[in-house]
Design a protein around this motif. Structure first.
Motif, PDB file in Angstrom:
ATOM      1  N   MET A   1       0.825  -1.194   0.000  1.00  0.00           N
ATOM      2  CA  MET A   1       0.000   0.000   0.000  1.00  0.00           C
ATOM      3  C   MET A   1       0.863   1.249   0.000  1.00  0.00           C
ATOM      4  O   MET A   1       0.572   2.196  -0.718  1.00  0.00           O
ATOM      5  N   TYR A   2       1.916   1.232   0.828  1.00  0.00           N
ATOM      6  CA  TYR A   2       2.798   2.400   0.872  1.00  0.00           C
ATOM      7  C   TYR A   2       3.391   2.674  -0.513  1.00  0.00           C
ATOM      8  O   TYR A   2       3.407   3.813  -0.977  1.00  0.00           O
ATOM      9  N   ALA A   3       3.887   1.643  -1.165  1.00  0.00           N
ATOM     10  CA  ALA A   3       4.504   1.831  -2.481  1.00  0.00           C
ATOM     11  C   ALA A   3       3.489   2.344  -3.489  1.00  0.00           C
ATOM     12  O   ALA A   3       3.823   3.174  -4.340  1.00  0.00           O
ATOM     13  N   SER A   4       2.250   1.882  -3.404  1.00  0.00           N
ATOM     14  CA  SER A   4       1.228   2.340  -4.349  1.00  0.00           C
ATOM     15  C   SER A   4       0.916   3.820  -4.158  1.00  0.00           C
ATOM     16  O   SER A   4       0.432   4.478  -5.070  1.00  0.00           O
ATOM     17  N   LEU A   5       1.229   4.350  -2.969  1.00  0.00           N
ATOM     18  CA  LEU A   5       1.042   5.774  -2.685  1.00  0.00           C
ATOM     19  C   LEU A   5       2.310   6.587  -2.967  1.00  0.00           C
ATOM     20  O   LEU A   5       2.350   7.783  -2.692  1.00  0.00           O
ATOM     21  N   GLY A   6       3.348   5.937  -3.476  1.00  0.00           N
ATOM     22  CA  GLY A   6       4.588   6.635  -3.778  1.00  0.00           C
ATOM     23  C   GLY A   6       5.472   6.850  -2.562  1.00  0.00           C
ATOM     24  O   GLY A   6       6.408   7.654  -2.611  1.00  0.00           O
ATOM     25  N   GLN A   7       5.208   6.150  -1.477  1.00  0.00           N
ATOM     26  CA  GLN A   7       6.008   6.298  -0.265  1.00  0.00           C
ATOM     27  C   GLN A   7       7.170   5.308  -0.262  1.00  0.00           C
ATOM     28  O   GLN A   7       7.093   4.240  -0.855  1.00  0.00           O
ATOM     29  N   GLU A   8       8.222   5.675   0.428  1.00  0.00           N
ATOM     30  CA  GLU A   8       9.377   4.788   0.562  1.00  0.00           C
ATOM     31  C   GLU A   8       9.011   3.576   1.397  1.00  0.00           C
ATOM     32  O   GLU A   8       8.187   3.653   2.313  1.00  0.00           O
ATOM     33  N   LEU A   9       9.666   2.462   1.094  1.00  0.00           N
ATOM     34  CA  LEU A   9       9.492   1.255   1.889  1.00  0.00           C
ATOM     35  C   LEU A   9      10.707   1.103   2.800  1.00  0.00           C
ATOM     36  O   LEU A   9      11.820   0.928   2.312  1.00  0.00           O
ATOM     37  N   PRO A  10      10.520   1.187   4.109  1.00  0.00           N
ATOM     38  CA  PRO A  10      11.669   0.978   4.985  1.00  0.00           C
ATOM     39  C   PRO A  10      12.043  -0.502   4.992  1.00  0.00           C
ATOM     40  O   PRO A  10      11.176  -1.357   5.111  1.00  0.00           O
ATOM     41  N   VAL A  58      10.666  -9.554  -1.521  1.00  0.00           N
ATOM     42  CA  VAL A  58       9.284  -9.090  -1.679  1.00  0.00           C
ATOM     43  C   VAL A  58       9.274  -7.618  -2.108  1.00  0.00           C
ATOM     44  O   VAL A  58       8.543  -7.236  -3.025  1.00  0.00           O
ATOM     45  N   ALA A  59      10.111  -6.801  -1.473  1.00  0.00           N
ATOM     46  CA  ALA A  59      10.191  -5.382  -1.840  1.00  0.00           C
ATOM     47  C   ALA A  59      10.635  -5.217  -3.292  1.00  0.00           C
ATOM     48  O   ALA A  59      10.121  -4.349  -4.013  1.00  0.00           O
ATOM     49  N   GLU A  60      11.561  -6.045  -3.731  1.00  0.00           N
ATOM     50  CA  GLU A  60      12.027  -5.959  -5.119  1.00  0.00           C
ATOM     51  C   GLU A  60      10.940  -6.386  -6.103  1.00  0.00           C
ATOM     52  O   GLU A  60      10.832  -5.823  -7.202  1.00  0.00           O
ATOM     53  N   ILE A  61      10.115  -7.350  -5.711  1.00  0.00           N
ATOM     54  CA  ILE A  61       8.978  -7.719  -6.566  1.00  0.00           C
ATOM     55  C   ILE A  61       8.022  -6.537  -6.684  1.00  0.00           C
ATOM     56  O   ILE A  61       7.527  -6.230  -7.773  1.00  0.00           O
ATOM     57  N   VAL A  62       7.772  -5.878  -5.567  1.00  0.00           N
ATOM     58  CA  VAL A  62       6.909  -4.687  -5.597  1.00  0.00           C
ATOM     59  C   VAL A  62       7.492  -3.664  -6.555  1.00  0.00           C
ATOM     60  O   VAL A  62       6.778  -3.088  -7.393  1.00  0.00           O
ATOM     61  N   ARG A  63       8.811  -3.448  -6.483  1.00  0.00           N
ATOM     62  CA  ARG A  63       9.445  -2.453  -7.352  1.00  0.00           C
ATOM     63  C   ARG A  63       9.381  -2.862  -8.832  1.00  0.00           C
ATOM     64  O   ARG A  63       9.322  -2.008  -9.706  1.00  0.00           O
ATOM     65  N   GLU A  64       9.361  -4.156  -9.132  1.00  0.00           N
ATOM     66  CA  GLU A  64       9.198  -4.593 -10.527  1.00  0.00           C
ATOM     67  C   GLU A  64       7.852  -4.116 -11.080  1.00  0.00           C
ATOM     68  O   GLU A  64       7.756  -3.760 -12.248  1.00  0.00           O
ATOM     69  N   HIS A  65       6.831  -4.108 -10.221  1.00  0.00           N
ATOM     70  CA  HIS A  65       5.499  -3.692 -10.652  1.00  0.00           C
ATOM     71  C   HIS A  65       5.288  -2.185 -10.518  1.00  0.00           C
ATOM     72  O   HIS A  65       4.499  -1.610 -11.281  1.00  0.00           O
ATOM     73  N   LEU A  66       5.965  -1.586  -9.551  1.00  0.00           N
ATOM     74  CA  LEU A  66       5.876  -0.140  -9.323  1.00  0.00           C
ATOM     75  C   LEU A  66       7.295   0.424  -9.349  1.00  0.00           C
ATOM     76  O   LEU A  66       7.923   0.602  -8.302  1.00  0.00           O
ATOM     77  N   PRO A  67       7.844   0.669 -10.548  1.00  0.00           N
ATOM     78  CA  PRO A  67       9.260   1.016 -10.686  1.00  0.00           C
ATOM     79  C   PRO A  67       9.729   2.240  -9.909  1.00  0.00           C
ATOM     80  O   PRO A  67      10.917   2.367  -9.625  1.00  0.00           O
ATOM     81  N   ALA A  68       8.831   3.125  -9.539  1.00  0.00           N
ATOM     82  CA  ALA A  68       9.244   4.315  -8.778  1.00  0.00           C
ATOM     83  C   ALA A  68       9.462   4.005  -7.295  1.00  0.00           C
ATOM     84  O   ALA A  68       9.878   4.885  -6.542  1.00  0.00           O
ATOM     85  N   THR A  69       9.214   2.779  -6.880  1.00  0.00           N
ATOM     86  CA  THR A  69       9.352   2.407  -5.469  1.00  0.00           C
ATOM     87  C   THR A  69      10.788   2.601  -5.013  1.00  0.00           C
ATOM     88  O   THR A  69      11.727   2.160  -5.668  1.00  0.00           O
ATOM     89  N   LEU A 111      -1.172  -6.454  -5.870  1.00  0.00           N
ATOM     90  CA  LEU A 111      -1.051  -5.124  -6.461  1.00  0.00           C
ATOM     91  C   LEU A 111      -2.140  -4.865  -7.487  1.00  0.00           C
ATOM     92  O   LEU A 111      -2.656  -3.743  -7.588  1.00  0.00           O
ATOM     93  N   SER A 112      -2.522  -5.884  -8.242  1.00  0.00           N
ATOM     94  CA  SER A 112      -3.631  -5.734  -9.206  1.00  0.00           C
ATOM     95  C   SER A 112      -4.937  -5.467  -8.468  1.00  0.00           C
ATOM     96  O   SER A 112      -5.719  -4.595  -8.859  1.00  0.00           O
ATOM     97  N   TRP A 113      -5.161  -6.224  -7.390  1.00  0.00           N
ATOM     98  CA  TRP A 113      -6.371  -6.027  -6.581  1.00  0.00           C
ATOM     99  C   TRP A 113      -6.392  -4.621  -5.988  1.00  0.00           C
ATOM    100  O   TRP A 113      -7.410  -3.952  -6.004  1.00  0.00           O
ATOM    101  N   LEU A 114      -5.247  -4.183  -5.485  1.00  0.00           N
ATOM    102  CA  LEU A 114      -5.166  -2.863  -4.866  1.00  0.00           C
ATOM    103  C   LEU A 114      -5.458  -1.760  -5.882  1.00  0.00           C
ATOM    104  O   LEU A 114      -6.095  -0.758  -5.553  1.00  0.00           O
ATOM    105  N   GLN A 115      -5.036  -1.980  -7.105  1.00  0.00           N
ATOM    106  CA  GLN A 115      -5.278  -0.973  -8.150  1.00  0.00           C
ATOM    107  C   GLN A 115      -6.777  -0.812  -8.443  1.00  0.00           C
ATOM    108  O   GLN A 115      -7.243   0.294  -8.675  1.00  0.00           O
ATOM    109  N   VAL A 116      -7.517  -1.895  -8.399  1.00  0.00           N
ATOM    110  CA  VAL A 116      -8.956  -1.814  -8.682  1.00  0.00           C
ATOM    111  C   VAL A 116      -9.787  -1.652  -7.407  1.00  0.00           C
ATOM    112  O   VAL A 116     -11.005  -1.503  -7.488  1.00  0.00           O
ATOM    113  N   THR A 117      -9.121  -1.677  -6.252  1.00  0.00           N
ATOM    114  CA  THR A 117      -9.817  -1.540  -4.969  1.00  0.00           C
ATOM    115  C   THR A 117      -9.115  -0.473  -4.128  1.00  0.00           C
ATOM    116  O   THR A 117      -8.669  -0.745  -3.006  1.00  0.00           O
TER     117      THR A 117
END
Length: 151
Positions: A1-10, A58-69, A111-117
Motif C-alpha cells: 500500500m505504501y509503495a502504491s502511494l509513492g512512499q518509501e518502503l523501509p 518481496v520489496a524488489e517484486i513490488v518495485r518490478e510492478h511499481l518502478p518508482a518504489t 497489487l492488481s487487486w489494490l489498483q482496482v480496490t
C-alpha cells in the motif's frame, strides 16, 4: 500500500529477514482440505510453503510492478526475528496438499487487486508520508551516554 502511494518502503536490517509467505487463497484451501482429511483430526499442521523468502525479495517484486518504489534503510527492530520457514512435512503427508501460488504471483495479484480496490487503503495511510524519517528519529542512537535505570 505504501509503495502504491509513492512512499518509501523501509527495509529493516536491509530486508535480510526471511518469512514463509503463503498466499491467503492457499491458506484457505489448506484449511478446507484439513477439515475433510480423515488424518487431520486433532493434528497440529503447519500451513506454509516451506520456503524462506527475504523481505528484500518481496520489496524488489513490488518495485518490478511499481518502478518508482524507493527503499529506505532502517535498523532491525528489537525482537524482530531473522525468520524461518514452516516445516510442511505433516501438511504434505496428512493433507496430500502443496500451495500453488508463488510469492511473485501473490504480490502481483495483490497489487492488481489494490489498483482496482483503492478504497482498501485506510484513510490514515496517505498521511504517513514521513513515517520512515519519524521512525529513524525515534530510534537513532543517542550521542550522550545513557543513564542506567534501576531494576
Amino acid at each position: 500500500m505504501y509503495a502504491s502511494l509513492g512512499q518509501e518502503l523501509p527495509l529493516n536490517n536491509s530486508g535480510r529477514q526471511v518469512r514463509d509467505f503463503v498466499h491467503v487463497d492457499d491458506a484457505a484451501h489448506a484449511i478446507l482440505t484439513a477439515l475433510t482429511a480423515p488424518q487431520a483430526g486433532g493434528a497440529t499442521i503447519n500451513i506454509g510453503t516451506g520456503q524462506p523468502t527475504s523481505i528484500r525479495h518481496v520489496a524488489e517484486i513490488v518495485r518490478e510492478h511499481l518502478p518508482a518504489t524507493r527503499f529506505h534503510a532502517a535498523p532491525r527492530p528489537a525482537g524482530d526475528p531473522l525468520g524461518g520457514r514452516a516445516d510442511t512435512t505433516r501438511m504434505t503427508s496428512v493433507l496430500g496438499w502443496q500451495p500453488g501460488i508463488t510469492v511473485d504471483v501473490g504480490v502481483a495479484r495483490y497489487l492488481s487487486w489494490l489498483q482496482v480496490t483503492p478504497q482498501a487503503i485506510p484513510a490514515w495511510l496517505p498521511a504517513e508520508r514521513d513515517r520512515a524519517s519519524a521512525w529513524n528519529a525515534d530510534h537513532e542512537p543517542s550521542t550522550s551516554p545513557r543513564r542506567r535505570q534501576p531494576s
